[in-house]
Every structure is written in structure tokens, then in C-alpha cells.
Design a protein around this motif. Structure first.
Motif, PDB file in Angstrom:
ATOM      1  N   ARG A  88       0.844  -1.196   0.000  1.00 51.35           N
ATOM      2  CA  ARG A  88       0.000   0.000   0.000  1.00 51.35           C
ATOM      3  C   ARG A  88       0.879   1.245   0.000  1.00 51.35           C
ATOM      4  NH1 ARG A  88      -2.108  -3.616   3.592  1.00 51.35           N
ATOM      5  NH2 ARG A  88      -4.262  -4.227   3.288  1.00 51.35           N
ATOM      6  N   GLY A  89       0.306   2.340  -0.429  1.00 52.26           N
ATOM      7  CA  GLY A  89       1.020   3.617  -0.392  1.00 52.26           C
ATOM      8  C   GLY A  89       1.421   4.001   1.022  1.00 52.26           C
ATOM      9  N   THR A  90       0.561   3.682   1.983  1.00 49.17           N
ATOM     10  CA  THR A  90       0.896   4.007   3.378  1.00 49.17           C
ATOM     11  C   THR A  90       2.082   3.197   3.873  1.00 49.17           C
ATOM     12  OG1 THR A  90      -0.800   2.442   4.107  1.00 49.17           O
ATOM     13  CG2 THR A  90      -1.423   4.757   4.029  1.00 49.17           C
ATOM     14  N   SER A  91       2.239   1.979   3.364  1.00 48.63           N
ATOM     15  CA  SER A  91       3.403   1.162   3.736  1.00 48.63           C
ATOM     16  C   SER A  91       4.685   1.783   3.192  1.00 48.63           C
ATOM     17  CB  SER A  91       3.260  -0.255   3.197  1.00 48.63           C
ATOM     18  OG  SER A  91       2.136  -0.892   3.747  1.00 48.63           O
ATOM     19  N   ILE A  92       4.635   2.233   1.946  1.00 53.84           N
ATOM     20  CA  ILE A  92       5.806   2.874   1.345  1.00 53.84           C
ATOM     21  C   ILE A  92       6.121   4.175   2.077  1.00 53.84           C
ATOM     22  CG2 ILE A  92       6.687   3.971  -0.746  1.00 53.84           C
ATOM     23  CD1 ILE A  92       5.042   1.887  -2.308  1.00 53.84           C
ATOM     24  N   ARG A  93       5.099   4.927   2.409  1.00 53.32           N
ATOM     25  CA  ARG A  93       5.305   6.185   3.149  1.00 53.32           C
ATOM     26  C   ARG A  93       5.937   5.905   4.514  1.00 53.32           C
ATOM     27  NH1 ARG A  93       3.377  11.176   2.522  1.00 53.32           N
ATOM     28  NH2 ARG A  93       1.953  10.500   0.908  1.00 53.32           N
ATOM     29  N   GLY A  94       5.500   4.854   5.177  1.00 55.60           N
ATOM     30  CA  GLY A  94       6.074   4.494   6.469  1.00 55.60           C
ATOM     31  C   GLY A  94       7.541   4.111   6.363  1.00 55.60           C
ATOM     32  N   LEU A  95       7.880   3.328   5.333  1.00 52.64           N
ATOM     33  CA  LEU A  95       9.279   2.970   5.112  1.00 52.64           C
ATOM     34  C   LEU A  95      10.110   4.201   4.768  1.00 52.64           C
ATOM     35  CD1 LEU A  95       8.796  -0.307   3.054  1.00 52.64           C
ATOM     36  CD2 LEU A  95       9.702  -0.131   5.373  1.00 52.64           C
ATOM     37  N   ALA A  96       9.567   5.078   3.933  1.00 47.14           N
ATOM     38  CA  ALA A  96      10.282   6.310   3.568  1.00 47.14           C
ATOM     39  C   ALA A  96      10.505   7.194   4.793  1.00 47.14           C
ATOM     40  CB  ALA A  96       9.501   7.076   2.499  1.00 47.14           C
ATOM     41  N   ALA A  97       9.499   7.281   5.662  1.00 46.89           N
ATOM     42  CA  ALA A  97       9.632   8.087   6.882  1.00 46.89           C
ATOM     43  C   ALA A  97      10.716   7.513   7.789  1.00 46.89           C
ATOM     44  CB  ALA A  97       8.296   8.141   7.623  1.00 46.89           C
ATOM     45  N   TRP A  98      10.745   6.188   7.927  1.00 52.98           N
ATOM     46  CA  TRP A  98      11.757   5.553   8.776  1.00 52.98           C
ATOM     47  C   TRP A  98      13.159   5.857   8.254  1.00 52.98           C
ATOM     48  CZ3 TRP A  98      15.812   2.228   8.684  1.00 52.98           C
ATOM     49  CH2 TRP A  98      16.223   1.702   9.911  1.00 52.98           C
ATOM     50  N   TRP A  99      13.370   5.656   6.938  1.00 53.25           N
ATOM     51  CA  TRP A  99      14.687   5.895   6.358  1.00 53.25           C
ATOM     52  C   TRP A  99      15.065   7.371   6.393  1.00 53.25           C
ATOM     53  CZ3 TRP A  99      18.468   2.738   5.934  1.00 53.25           C
ATOM     54  CH2 TRP A  99      18.221   1.377   5.819  1.00 53.25           C
ATOM     55  N   LEU A 100      14.112   8.253   6.162  1.00 51.56           N
ATOM     56  CA  LEU A 100      14.389   9.692   6.233  1.00 51.56           C
ATOM     57  C   LEU A 100      14.859  10.085   7.627  1.00 51.56           C
ATOM     58  CD1 LEU A 100      14.303  12.524   4.946  1.00 51.56           C
ATOM     59  CD2 LEU A 100      11.934  12.666   5.693  1.00 51.56           C
ATOM     60  N   ARG A 101      14.140   9.617   8.653  1.00 50.26           N
ATOM     61  CA  ARG A 101      14.549   9.924  10.035  1.00 50.26           C
ATOM     62  C   ARG A 101      15.918   9.336  10.343  1.00 50.26           C
ATOM     63  NH1 ARG A 101       9.229   8.266  11.120  1.00 50.26           N
ATOM     64  NH2 ARG A 101      10.063   6.336  11.995  1.00 50.26           N
ATOM     65  N   ALA A 102      16.161   8.106   9.895  1.00 53.38           N
ATOM     66  CA  ALA A 102      17.447   7.453  10.165  1.00 53.38           C
ATOM     67  C   ALA A 102      18.599   8.208   9.519  1.00 53.38           C
ATOM     68  CB  ALA A 102      17.410   6.009   9.667  1.00 53.38           C
ATOM     69  N   ILE A 103      18.435   8.627   8.271  1.00 49.03           N
ATOM     70  CA  ILE A 103      19.513   9.314   7.552  1.00 49.03           C
ATOM     71  C   ILE A 103      19.761  10.703   8.122  1.00 49.03           C
ATOM     72  CG2 ILE A 103      20.143  10.324   5.315  1.00 49.03           C
ATOM     73  CD1 ILE A 103      18.663   7.857   4.056  1.00 49.03           C
ATOM     74  N   VAL A 104      18.700  11.487   8.305  1.00 55.10           N
ATOM     75  CA  VAL A 104      18.866  12.856   8.815  1.00 55.10           C
ATOM     76  C   VAL A 104      19.399  12.848  10.240  1.00 55.10           C
ATOM     77  CG1 VAL A 104      17.639  14.976   9.443  1.00 55.10           C
ATOM     78  CG2 VAL A 104      17.133  13.844   7.281  1.00 55.10           C
ATOM     79  N   SER A 105      18.818  12.017  11.096  1.00 54.63           N
ATOM     80  CA  SER A 105      19.266  11.959  12.486  1.00 54.63           C
ATOM     81  C   SER A 105      20.696  11.445  12.577  1.00 54.63           C
ATOM     82  CB  SER A 105      18.333  11.065  13.305  1.00 54.63           C
ATOM     83  OG  SER A 105      18.728  11.040  14.658  1.00 54.63           O
ATOM     84  N   GLY A 106      21.020  10.426  11.786  1.00 56.64           N
ATOM     85  CA  GLY A 106      22.372   9.869  11.803  1.00 56.64           C
ATOM     86  C   GLY A 106      23.413  10.868  11.363  1.00 56.64           C
ATOM     87  N   LYS A 107      23.126  11.613  10.307  1.00 60.33           N
ATOM     88  CA  LYS A 107      24.069  12.624   9.813  1.00 60.33           C
ATOM     89  C   LYS A 107      24.267  13.731  10.846  1.00 60.33           C
ATOM     90  CE  LYS A 107      26.658  14.226   6.532  1.00 60.33           C
ATOM     91  NZ  LYS A 107      27.918  13.582   6.216  1.00 60.33           N
ATOM     92  N   ALA A 108      23.179  14.197  11.430  1.00 57.25           N
ATOM     93  CA  ALA A 108      23.279  15.252  12.456  1.00 57.25           C
ATOM     94  C   ALA A 108      24.010  14.727  13.694  1.00 57.25           C
ATOM     95  CB  ALA A 108      21.891  15.770  12.825  1.00 57.25           C
ATOM     96  N   TYR A 109      23.752  13.492  14.072  1.00 58.15           N
ATOM     97  CA  TYR A 109      24.423  12.884  15.228  1.00 58.15           C
ATOM     98  C   TYR A 109      25.925  12.789  14.984  1.00 58.15           C
ATOM     99  CZ  TYR A 109      25.632   9.517  18.858  1.00 58.15           C
ATOM    100  OH  TYR A 109      26.212   8.887  19.924  1.00 58.15           O
ATOM    101  N   ASP A 110      26.300  12.366  13.766  1.00 58.72           N
ATOM    102  CA  ASP A 110      27.723  12.262  13.422  1.00 58.72           C
ATOM    103  C   ASP A 110      28.432  13.605  13.508  1.00 58.72           C
ATOM    104  OD1 ASP A 110      27.521   9.552  13.024  1.00 58.72           O
ATOM    105  OD2 ASP A 110      27.498   9.666  10.821  1.00 58.72           O
TER     106      ASP A 110
END
Length: 84
Positions: A30-52
């Protein structure tokens, strides 16, 4: 809303997707499943870069990026996700 891009994706590995019942595996994508995966990866990448970079506000920056791109209860998403 104008269409900027159409992206075709293929899952090469199992993805954690599902419907309303978290105890039941659901093979329907479903589109909501893709949106959920995209949200997870977006948070992981942005938070990880800022944390580094040593930013103590890394979680808040990830949330702000998610709200800016994927929307929130107060603003609409910049993306429209459709599954064919």
C-alpha cells in the motif's frame, strides 16, 4: 499539484509492511506502507548525519525534515504515493 517525477521501485529484500493488524502478515503493498518505510529511512539518515556532526538536536531535526517532506497533522505532504 504538478507532477515532478514518477519513480518505479522494486524491493530486493523483505520489507516490514502490513495492514491494520500488526499480528497478521499482509503481502499487499500500500502507499501508506511505502510512506512508512520512507519516513523511517528519512529519520534514520537525517538523524544519523546530524548525530555524526555532534548535533544534540539530531532527533528534532529528523522530525522537522519528516514533517517538511512527508507532512504532519498541520501541513500536507510534498509527496503523493500511488501503488499500481
Amino acid at each position: 499539484m504538478r507532477k515532478v517525477a514518477e519513480i518505479r521501485i522494486e524491493s530486493l529484500t523483505p520489507s516490514a509492511i502490513g495492514g491494520y493488524d500488526p499480528n497478521k502478515h499482509d503481502d499487499i503493498l500500500r502507499g501508506t506502507s511505502i510512506r512508512g518505510l520512507a519516513a523511517w529511512w528519512l529519520r534514520a539518515i537525517v538523524s544519523g548525519k546530524a548525530y555524526d556532526r555532534g548535533d544534540p538536536q539530531h532527533k528534532e531535526k529528523a522530525k522537522k525534515a519528516q514533517e517538511m517532506i512527508l507532512g504532519s497533522t498541520e501541513s500536507s505532504s510534498l509527496l503523493t504515493i500511488k501503488v499500481n
